[in-house]
Design a protein around this motif. Sequence first.
Motif, PDB file in Angstrom:
ATOM      1  N   LEU A 100       0.827  -1.315   0.031  1.00 39.97           N
ATOM      2  CA  LEU A 100       0.035   0.125  -0.145  1.00 39.97           C
ATOM      3  C   LEU A 100       0.760   1.126   0.011  1.00 39.97           C
ATOM      4  CD1 LEU A 100      -2.648  -1.207   2.746  1.00 39.97           C
ATOM      5  CD2 LEU A 100      -3.042  -0.947   0.367  1.00 39.97           C
ATOM      6  N   LYS A 101       0.793   2.094  -1.018  1.00 37.37           N
ATOM      7  CA  LYS A 101       1.522   3.307  -1.152  1.00 37.37           C
ATOM      8  C   LYS A 101       1.015   4.385  -1.601  1.00 37.37           C
ATOM      9  CE  LYS A 101       3.865   2.790  -5.537  1.00 37.37           C
ATOM     10  NZ  LYS A 101       5.190   2.656  -6.318  1.00 37.37           N
ATOM     11  N   ASN A 102       1.271   5.662  -1.218  1.00 37.70           N
ATOM     12  CA  ASN A 102       0.650   6.941  -1.769  1.00 37.70           C
ATOM     13  C   ASN A 102       1.891   7.758  -2.386  1.00 37.70           C
ATOM     14  OD1 ASN A 102       2.011   8.429   0.305  1.00 37.70           O
ATOM     15  ND2 ASN A 102       0.491   8.130   1.399  1.00 37.70           N
ATOM     16  N   LYS A 103       1.366   8.621  -3.052  1.00 39.21           N
ATOM     17  CA  LYS A 103       2.250   9.791  -3.581  1.00 39.21           C
ATOM     18  C   LYS A 103       3.053  10.643  -2.697  1.00 39.21           C
ATOM     19  CE  LYS A 103      -0.716   9.990  -7.960  1.00 39.21           C
ATOM     20  NZ  LYS A 103      -1.310  10.543  -8.567  1.00 39.21           N
ATOM     21  N   ASN A 132      -3.466  -9.285   6.336  1.00 40.09           N
ATOM     22  CA  ASN A 132      -3.749  -8.489   7.672  1.00 40.09           C
ATOM     23  C   ASN A 132      -3.452  -7.243   7.649  1.00 40.09           C
ATOM     24  OD1 ASN A 132      -3.804  -7.935  10.341  1.00 40.09           O
ATOM     25  ND2 ASN A 132      -3.371 -10.240  10.844  1.00 40.09           N
ATOM     26  N   LEU A 133      -4.274  -6.218   7.915  1.00 38.80           N
ATOM     27  CA  LEU A 133      -4.045  -4.720   7.945  1.00 38.80           C
ATOM     28  C   LEU A 133      -4.258  -4.498   9.287  1.00 38.80           C
ATOM     29  CD1 LEU A 133      -6.224  -3.406   5.160  1.00 38.80           C
ATOM     30  CD2 LEU A 133      -3.573  -4.121   5.136  1.00 38.80           C
ATOM     31  N   GLU A 134      -4.124  -5.369  10.397  1.00 41.06           N
ATOM     32  CA  GLU A 134      -4.160  -4.794  12.007  1.00 41.06           C
ATOM     33  C   GLU A 134      -2.889  -3.900  12.127  1.00 41.06           C
ATOM     34  OE1 GLU A 134      -5.688  -4.784  15.602  1.00 41.06           O
ATOM     35  OE2 GLU A 134      -6.644  -5.575  13.741  1.00 41.06           O
ATOM     36  N   GLY A 135      -2.943  -3.006  12.593  1.00 48.04           N
ATOM     37  CA  GLY A 135      -1.892  -1.997  12.977  1.00 48.04           C
ATOM     38  C   GLY A 135      -1.225  -1.126  11.844  1.00 48.04           C
ATOM     39  N   ILE A 136      -2.038  -1.575  10.520  1.00 46.94           N
ATOM     40  CA  ILE A 136      -1.615  -0.697   9.160  1.00 46.94           C
ATOM     41  C   ILE A 136      -2.686   0.197   9.040  1.00 46.94           C
ATOM     42  CG2 ILE A 136      -1.170  -0.917   6.947  1.00 46.94           C
ATOM     43  CD1 ILE A 136       0.116  -3.643   7.381  1.00 46.94           C
ATOM     44  N   VAL A 137      -3.927  -0.193   9.115  1.00 47.37           N
ATOM     45  CA  VAL A 137      -5.165   0.602   8.498  1.00 47.37           C
ATOM     46  C   VAL A 137      -5.084   2.028   9.286  1.00 47.37           C
ATOM     47  CG1 VAL A 137      -6.953  -0.434  10.106  1.00 47.37           C
ATOM     48  CG2 VAL A 137      -7.437   0.544   7.672  1.00 47.37           C
ATOM     49  N   GLU A 138      -4.999   1.981  10.662  1.00 46.96           N
ATOM     50  CA  GLU A 138      -4.759   3.195  11.257  1.00 46.96           C
ATOM     51  C   GLU A 138      -3.888   4.312  10.957  1.00 46.96           C
ATOM     52  OE1 GLU A 138      -3.681   0.191  13.059  1.00 46.96           O
ATOM     53  OE2 GLU A 138      -5.759  -0.605  13.330  1.00 46.96           O
ATOM     54  N   GLN A 139      -2.744   3.694  10.414  1.00 46.33           N
ATOM     55  CA  GLN A 139      -1.691   4.565   9.984  1.00 46.33           C
ATOM     56  C   GLN A 139      -1.881   5.343   8.716  1.00 46.33           C
ATOM     57  OE1 GLN A 139       2.257   3.096  11.044  1.00 46.33           O
ATOM     58  NE2 GLN A 139       1.215   1.311  11.714  1.00 46.33           N
ATOM     59  N   LEU A 140      -2.958   4.754   7.821  1.00 45.87           N
ATOM     60  CA  LEU A 140      -3.013   5.039   6.335  1.00 45.87           C
ATOM     61  C   LEU A 140      -3.709   6.598   6.511  1.00 45.87           C
ATOM     62  CD1 LEU A 140      -4.381   1.894   4.685  1.00 45.87           C
ATOM     63  CD2 LEU A 140      -2.078   2.658   4.798  1.00 45.87           C
ATOM     64  N   ASP A 141      -3.137   7.378   5.770  1.00 44.94           N
ATOM     65  CA  ASP A 141      -3.578   8.727   5.565  1.00 44.94           C
ATOM     66  C   ASP A 141      -4.873   8.899   4.649  1.00 44.94           C
ATOM     67  OD1 ASP A 141      -4.162  11.558   5.291  1.00 44.94           O
ATOM     68  OD2 ASP A 141      -1.935  12.122   4.708  1.00 44.94           O
ATOM     69  N   ALA A 142      -6.147   9.177   5.362  1.00 40.74           N
ATOM     70  CA  ALA A 142      -7.156   9.141   4.500  1.00 40.74           C
ATOM     71  C   ALA A 142      -7.252  10.205   3.939  1.00 40.74           C
ATOM     72  CB  ALA A 142      -8.848   8.782   5.414  1.00 40.74           C
ATOM     73  N   SER A 143      -6.719  11.483   4.001  1.00 38.18           N
ATOM     74  CA  SER A 143      -6.511  12.602   3.099  1.00 38.18           C
ATOM     75  C   SER A 143      -6.076  12.495   1.803  1.00 38.18           C
ATOM     76  CB  SER A 143      -6.259  13.720   3.876  1.00 38.18           C
ATOM     77  OG  SER A 143      -4.670  13.581   4.026  1.00 38.18           O
ATOM     78  N   VAL A 144      -5.467  11.411   1.301  1.00 38.00           N
ATOM     79  CA  VAL A 144      -4.626  11.093   0.211  1.00 38.00           C
ATOM     80  C   VAL A 144      -5.125   9.855  -0.446  1.00 38.00           C
ATOM     81  CG1 VAL A 144      -2.600  12.477   0.723  1.00 38.00           C
ATOM     82  CG2 VAL A 144      -2.650  10.347   1.155  1.00 38.00           C
ATOM     83  N   ILE A 162      -6.670   3.409  -4.845  1.00 33.70           N
ATOM     84  CA  ILE A 162      -7.829   3.280  -3.725  1.00 33.70           C
ATOM     85  C   ILE A 162      -8.177   4.774  -3.206  1.00 33.70           C
ATOM     86  CG2 ILE A 162      -8.355   2.396  -1.470  1.00 33.70           C
ATOM     87  CD1 ILE A 162      -7.962   0.275  -3.452  1.00 33.70           C
ATOM     88  N   PRO A 163      -9.113   5.438  -3.333  1.00 35.28           N
ATOM     89  CA  PRO A 163      -9.406   6.496  -3.197  1.00 35.28           C
ATOM     90  C   PRO A 163      -9.303   6.755  -1.279  1.00 35.28           C
ATOM     91  CG  PRO A 163     -11.362   5.943  -3.999  1.00 35.28           C
ATOM     92  CD  PRO A 163     -10.299   4.955  -4.187  1.00 35.28           C
ATOM     93  N   GLY A 164      -8.864   8.022  -0.916  1.00 37.89           N
ATOM     94  CA  GLY A 164      -8.826   8.398   0.542  1.00 37.89           C
ATOM     95  C   GLY A 164     -10.129   8.129   1.344  1.00 37.89           C
ATOM     96  N   THR A 165     -11.326   8.343   0.521  1.00 41.59           N
ATOM     97  CA  THR A 165     -12.600   8.059   1.074  1.00 41.59           C
ATOM     98  C   THR A 165     -12.829   6.502   1.543  1.00 41.59           C
ATOM     99  OG1 THR A 165     -13.638   7.879  -1.010  1.00 41.59           O
ATOM    100  CG2 THR A 165     -13.683   9.792   0.381  1.00 41.59           C
ATOM    101  N   GLN A 166     -12.172   5.704   0.514  1.00 40.72           N
ATOM    102  CA  GLN A 166     -12.177   4.247   0.801  1.00 40.72           C
ATOM    103  C   GLN A 166     -11.320   3.894   2.013  1.00 40.72           C
ATOM    104  OE1 GLN A 166     -14.538   2.183  -0.534  1.00 40.72           O
ATOM    105  NE2 GLN A 166     -14.085   0.895   0.880  1.00 40.72           N
ATOM    106  N   ILE A 167     -10.188   4.343   2.211  1.00 42.99           N
ATOM    107  CA  ILE A 167      -9.693   4.258   3.420  1.00 42.99           C
ATOM    108  C   ILE A 167     -10.095   4.709   4.741  1.00 42.99           C
ATOM    109  CG2 ILE A 167      -7.313   4.979   4.399  1.00 42.99           C
ATOM    110  CD1 ILE A 167      -6.872   3.223   1.913  1.00 42.99           C
TER     111      ILE A 167
END
Length: 179
Positions: A100-103, A132-144, A162-167
């Motif tokens: 999972l990566k962003n710009k 397994n996204l446990e411990g990862i999903v909380e760290q994803l920046d949903a604004s990007v 994957i849009p930030g809204t989906q995150i």
Amino acid sequence: MIRAIITHAFKLLATIGIVALLIGSQMGLAPVALATVTQHEELPGQILFKAKQTFADRNHYAWQAIAFRQIYPNRHDDFYLRLVGFPGIVAVDRDRPLILKNKKGDSFLALPDFGELTKNRLSPDLHVGQYNLEGIVEQLDASVDWQAIIPTENKSERVLEIPGTQIQEWQIAAAAGSR
């Protein structure tokens, strides 16, 4: 008792989301997407929280993304992302992680984990990957926006945007089902 607490927490999170949307729209902020997180009691005390969406990869093949936490009585339950591609078109490499990566340069590796499917000796089809996204999903920046890079058996990759809204929906599902 636990079921009542979980149900109350889920309703509280949904209410907070609606209030945030209303306040944000009154302040001229961009609207926040309402989460389409569902809750389902499969058996007494066994509750499933999930967010489901369909994405197309760069080859225009559809993928279903299901982010979920399945709660069982008296045990810790991780948060998973199941990605289901089109049968016969793709075979997911189950030995390599999802990226999972962003710009902005943020990047996370999610390890393959089939949880209850393999514990029950069920073998998911080759076009299914679960991470397994446990411990990862909380760290994803949903604004990007993010990219989910799915490894395949022929050593190529399938990329989902994957849009930030989906995150944000995934984070709501993870929080709703956490204890």
